[in-house]
Scaffold this motif. Structure first.
Motif, short mmCIF file in Angstrom:
data_model
loop_
_atom_site.label_atom_id
_atom_site.label_comp_id
_atom_site.label_asym_id
_atom_site.label_seq_id
_atom_site.Cartn_x
_atom_site.Cartn_y
_atom_site.Cartn_z
N LYS A 26 0.96 -1.36 -0.01
CA LYS A 26 0.09 0.00 -0.02
C LYS A 26 0.91 1.25 0.04
CE LYS A 26 -3.33 2.67 2.91
NZ LYS A 26 -4.11 2.41 4.12
N LEU A 27 0.70 2.32 -0.80
CA LEU A 27 1.20 3.54 -0.82
C LEU A 27 0.73 4.43 0.36
CD1 LEU A 27 2.41 2.66 -3.53
CD2 LEU A 27 2.03 5.01 -4.26
N ALA A 28 1.63 5.42 0.93
CA ALA A 28 1.20 6.24 1.88
C ALA A 28 0.83 7.41 1.28
CB ALA A 28 2.57 6.38 2.99
N THR A 29 -0.77 7.04 0.85
CA THR A 29 -1.34 8.53 0.25
C THR A 29 -1.47 9.61 1.36
OG1 THR A 29 -3.55 7.38 0.69
CG2 THR A 29 -2.42 6.96 -1.30
N GLN A 30 -1.26 9.35 2.49
CA GLN A 30 -1.76 10.49 3.52
C GLN A 30 -0.36 11.47 3.39
OE1 GLN A 30 -0.53 7.48 4.34
NE2 GLN A 30 0.87 7.54 5.97
N ARG A 31 0.83 10.97 2.97
CA ARG A 31 2.07 11.82 2.97
C ARG A 31 1.70 12.82 1.86
NH1 ARG A 31 5.68 6.55 4.36
NH2 ARG A 31 4.99 6.23 6.71
N PRO A 32 2.32 14.12 2.16
CA PRO A 32 2.28 15.30 1.01
C PRO A 32 2.74 14.91 -0.15
CG PRO A 32 2.85 16.15 3.36
CD PRO A 32 3.04 14.71 3.62
N MET A 33 4.16 14.29 -0.39
CA MET A 33 4.72 14.30 -1.48
C MET A 33 4.21 12.88 -2.38
SD MET A 33 6.77 16.62 -1.93
CE MET A 33 8.05 16.18 -2.96
N VAL A 34 3.42 12.02 -1.66
CA VAL A 34 2.77 11.01 -2.26
C VAL A 34 1.36 11.59 -3.01
CG1 VAL A 34 1.53 8.74 -2.12
CG2 VAL A 34 3.74 9.28 -0.97
N ARG A 35 0.62 12.46 -2.20
CA ARG A 35 -0.58 13.09 -2.65
C ARG A 35 -0.25 14.03 -3.86
NH1 ARG A 35 -3.48 16.15 2.17
NH2 ARG A 35 -3.46 13.92 2.96
N GLU A 36 0.96 14.86 -3.81
CA GLU A 36 1.31 15.77 -4.88
C GLU A 36 1.63 14.90 -6.03
OE1 GLU A 36 4.65 18.51 -6.47
OE2 GLU A 36 5.12 16.86 -5.20
N PHE A 37 2.39 13.53 -5.94
CA PHE A 37 2.55 12.82 -7.01
C PHE A 37 1.22 12.23 -7.80
CE2 PHE A 37 2.86 8.41 -8.73
CZ PHE A 37 3.78 8.69 -9.67
N ILE A 38 0.40 12.08 -7.02
CA ILE A 38 -0.97 11.17 -7.72
C ILE A 38 -1.75 12.28 -8.36
CG2 ILE A 38 -2.87 10.10 -7.15
CD1 ILE A 38 -2.16 9.05 -4.58
N ILE A 39 -1.66 13.69 -7.75
CA ILE A 39 -2.32 14.53 -8.42
C ILE A 39 -1.56 15.23 -9.68
CG2 ILE A 39 -3.36 17.10 -8.18
CD1 ILE A 39 -4.02 16.20 -5.41
N GLU A 40 -0.27 15.28 -9.56
CA GLU A 40 0.27 15.67 -10.73
C GLU A 40 0.25 14.84 -11.82
OE1 GLU A 40 1.59 18.44 -11.34
OE2 GLU A 40 2.00 19.48 -9.55
N SER A 41 0.30 13.52 -11.57
CA SER A 41 0.12 12.34 -12.53
C SER A 41 -1.04 12.29 -13.43
CB SER A 41 0.56 10.98 -11.91
OG SER A 41 0.32 10.04 -12.87
N MET A 42 -2.13 12.67 -12.57
CA MET A 42 -3.57 12.68 -13.43
C MET A 42 -3.46 13.94 -14.27
SD MET A 42 -6.04 11.70 -10.19
CE MET A 42 -6.40 9.99 -9.91
N MET A 43 -2.94 15.23 -13.57
CA MET A 43 -2.85 16.28 -14.43
C MET A 43 -2.32 16.07 -15.73
SD MET A 43 -5.10 17.89 -12.86
CE MET A 43 -5.21 19.53 -13.69
N HIS A 44 -0.98 15.46 -15.70
CA HIS A 44 -0.38 15.08 -16.65
C HIS A 44 -1.30 14.06 -17.79
CE1 HIS A 44 2.93 13.76 -19.45
NE2 HIS A 44 2.90 12.75 -19.28
N TRP A 45 -2.09 13.30 -17.53
CA TRP A 45 -2.68 12.44 -18.23
C TRP A 45 -3.73 13.28 -19.06
CZ3 TRP A 45 -1.20 8.05 -20.46
CH2 TRP A 45 -0.20 7.13 -19.76
#
Length: 580
Positions: free
Chosen positions: A312-331
């Protein structure tokens, strides 16, 4: 910038027991590679690193390092950086990070957007050369009324690989196979591929994983390479296994953009099935960059393993959260993607889900967001998922029971004790005055506030598809007649129920997977769609097509609010006996 917003949203919520939150984080988003002809800037957030190097290569899969450069740490942000003052266009790179005197091994970084074969090295490309003709004018033409959405889940190889598809040999199992035009089985009246999707009338295609995933050699695209792909490697890159030329970093990008553009021209939006909630630490670029940070741990610092065996990814951590959103915005920005289906979205931190919703709303693209939980028997609380629509496993089980249940637990096969669950499915999961709450299964007691929060389905990639379920449980002497009649009843239920319907590719002409419950690791012989079934069951296909058109034409089958459902949907009293 996004990272600043994310850090602000986390204020007052810091877990003082989480040692990883003590490390410095940047206020600006980290761009791992920024190219210009004069110089290329490399950056990497790795606050625990002793040293960081970037290695330059001429080739994407072989050959020695051409040049190596050391990066310098900014201790206030944890970001390492270096500028290379030469033109690196057409070359490849990897990072190597030393932590506690141990080199972690080559990684293309966690945000690589173009890669060589098998995703091991990141590529420096000219993005202006990745846009097909007409790309700047690409717009989806599907209905803007979200209540009219009809989703079609497909695996790209399943849909295009069978010889009966009429798709050219070169494009079978490839991105281009999905949008090859004028394909048919036997004669032009039995359309396949993208023409079939247009004929059926679906509004959205949900693509099972097409991001760059682990485990398969992209040069070997035979039956042994089959996988569903729920094992992400490079989250921001299309998978090379489906490309006609995976060695060329441009090819997979161009071909995937062409796929999206051609689906848009056909009036169909594109949803990606994404796996941001988990990964495999042994092969993970996260772990090679900042060991431990990106994964959730228990009190003994062991990785928390999800039901699919991934960490499981630690989605509560700020840099994980940023990674997910930036990835979606890239797609969204680079590939014009119209939506995301979050696999195992009950693994996500609730605040992260809220931030995802907020960021996608601000994109002004009308992006569809939905989720499928790993916990199949009890739906997520609204407080955890917000307004994100959920795949309703309970919708399918109310009608046809779980695969291991007896026939007598199936409403479709005569067990009317499931009638309250069936009624709850017909109303889109909202609380209706004619539902007998004491008779409802626990899965239905978490009501939706609007039917748009319900993604209804009967079959999916996970579990027995309806045709195989009926084959196992129908009387053999009446099988052919009963299977068609019961399937028509089931899909009438699905396509006239409130909420958003989702079809599984091929079930509109009674697809079979040979009675296999989980075909994730099986080959084409089980998973491929046999298009001769469309010819065999053409009348059934026309019936499903007609139901889709009926739903589009009549708003009564797709109300937007619980109030309207409670006002206009009435269940008439009938007499029945509960079979025991």
């Amino acid at each position: 910038m996004l990272i600043g917003l994310l850090l602000a949203s986390a204020c007052g919520q810091t877990d003082t027991k989480d040692k990883y939150l003590l490390y410095p984080t940047p206020e600006q988003a980290v761009e791992e590679m920024n190219y210009t002809p004069d110089k290329t800037k490399f950056q990497l957030w790795a606050p625990t690193a002793d040293e960081v190097r970037v290695l330059i290569y001429k080739n994407g899969d072989s050959g020695h390092t051409e040049k190596m450069y050391n990066l310098t740490l900014d201790e206030s942000t944890g970001v390492w950086s270096a500028e290379v003052e030469r033109d690196l266009m057409g070359l490849y790179y990897t990072f190597n990070i030393k932590v506690n005197d141990l080199w972690q091994g080559d990684t293309p970084g966690i945000t690589a957007k173009a890669v060589g074969i098998n995703g091991k090295r990141a590529a420096i490309i000219d993005w202006s050369k990745t846009n097909p003709e007409g790309w700047n004018q690409d717009r989806p033409h599907a209905p803007k009324d979200v209540s009219a959405n009809i989703i079609y889940e497909l695996h790209l190889r399943d849909f295009t690989i069978n010889k009966s598809s009429g798709i050219s040999t070169l494009n079978k199992g490839k991105y281009r196979g999905l949008y090859e035009v004028d394909t048919y089985y036997d004669n032009p009246t039995i359309q396949t591929g993208i023409n079939h999707l247009k004929e059926l009338g679906v509004t959205h295609v949900k693509l099972m994983p097409v991001f760059d995933f682990n485990g398969k050699d992209e040069l070997i695209a035979d039956a042994s390479s089959y996988t569903w792909g729920y094992d992400p490697l490079n989250f921001n890159v299309p998978e090379g296994l489906y490309s006609n030329n995976p060695k060329n970093p441009y090819s997979r990008i161009i071909e995937f953009k062409e796929l999206v553009m051609n689906l848009h021209k056909a009036g169909i939006k594109v949803i990606l099935d994404v796996s941001y909630a988990y990964s495999n630490p042994q092969n993970s670029n996260f772990q090679k960059t900042f060991p431990g940070y990106y994964f959730a741990q228990d009190q003994e610092d062991n990785f928390i393993i999800s039901q699919n065996g991934k960490a499981k990814l630690a989605t509560q951590r700020p840099m994980v959260r940023e990674f997910i959103i930036e990835s979606m915005m890239h797609w969204i920005s680079e590939y014009h993607i119209d939506g995301f289906a979050l696999d195992q979205f009950d693994l996500y931190d609730p605040e992260t889900l809220k931030d995802i919703e907020s960021a996608l709303r601000k994109s002004n693209r009308g992006v569809t967001l939905m989720g499928s939980p790993q916990q199949k028997t009890l739906r997520m609380p609204l407080a955890s998922k917000g307004d994100i629509p959920e795949s309703m496993k309970s919708f399918a089980t109310a009608l046809r029971s779980n695969p291991n249940d007896s026939i007598m637990n199936s409403y479709l096969l005569g067990d009317v004790s499931q009638v309250e669950e069936v009624k709850a499915g017909l109303t889109g999961g909202v609380k209706h005055p004619q539902l007998y709450l004491d008779s409802l299964d626990n899965a239905w007691t978490r009501f939706t506030t609007t039917p748009l929060q319900a993604i209804n389905f009967i079959s999916s990639s996970d579990g027995l598809i309806l045709g195989d379920y009926l084959e196992m449980n129908s009387t053999s002497s009446l099988y052919n007649i009963e299977k068609v009649r019961l399937s028509k009843l089931a899909y009438t239920y699905l396509l006239t129920a409130q909420g958003t319907p989702q079809l599984y590719a091929g079930e509109e002409f009674l697809r079979s997977k040979g009675g296999t419950y989980n075909s994730a690791k099986l080959s084409d012989s089980i998973n491929q769609i046999n298009w001769d079934l469309k010819a065999k069951h053409l009348e059934f296909f026309q019936y499903i097509k007609g139901l889709i058109q009926l739903r589009k034409n009549h708003p009564a089958f797709r109300m937007l609010t619980a109030n309207n459902i409670n006002k206009h949907v009435e269940f008439l009293p009938t007499e029945y006996a509960i079979n025991k």
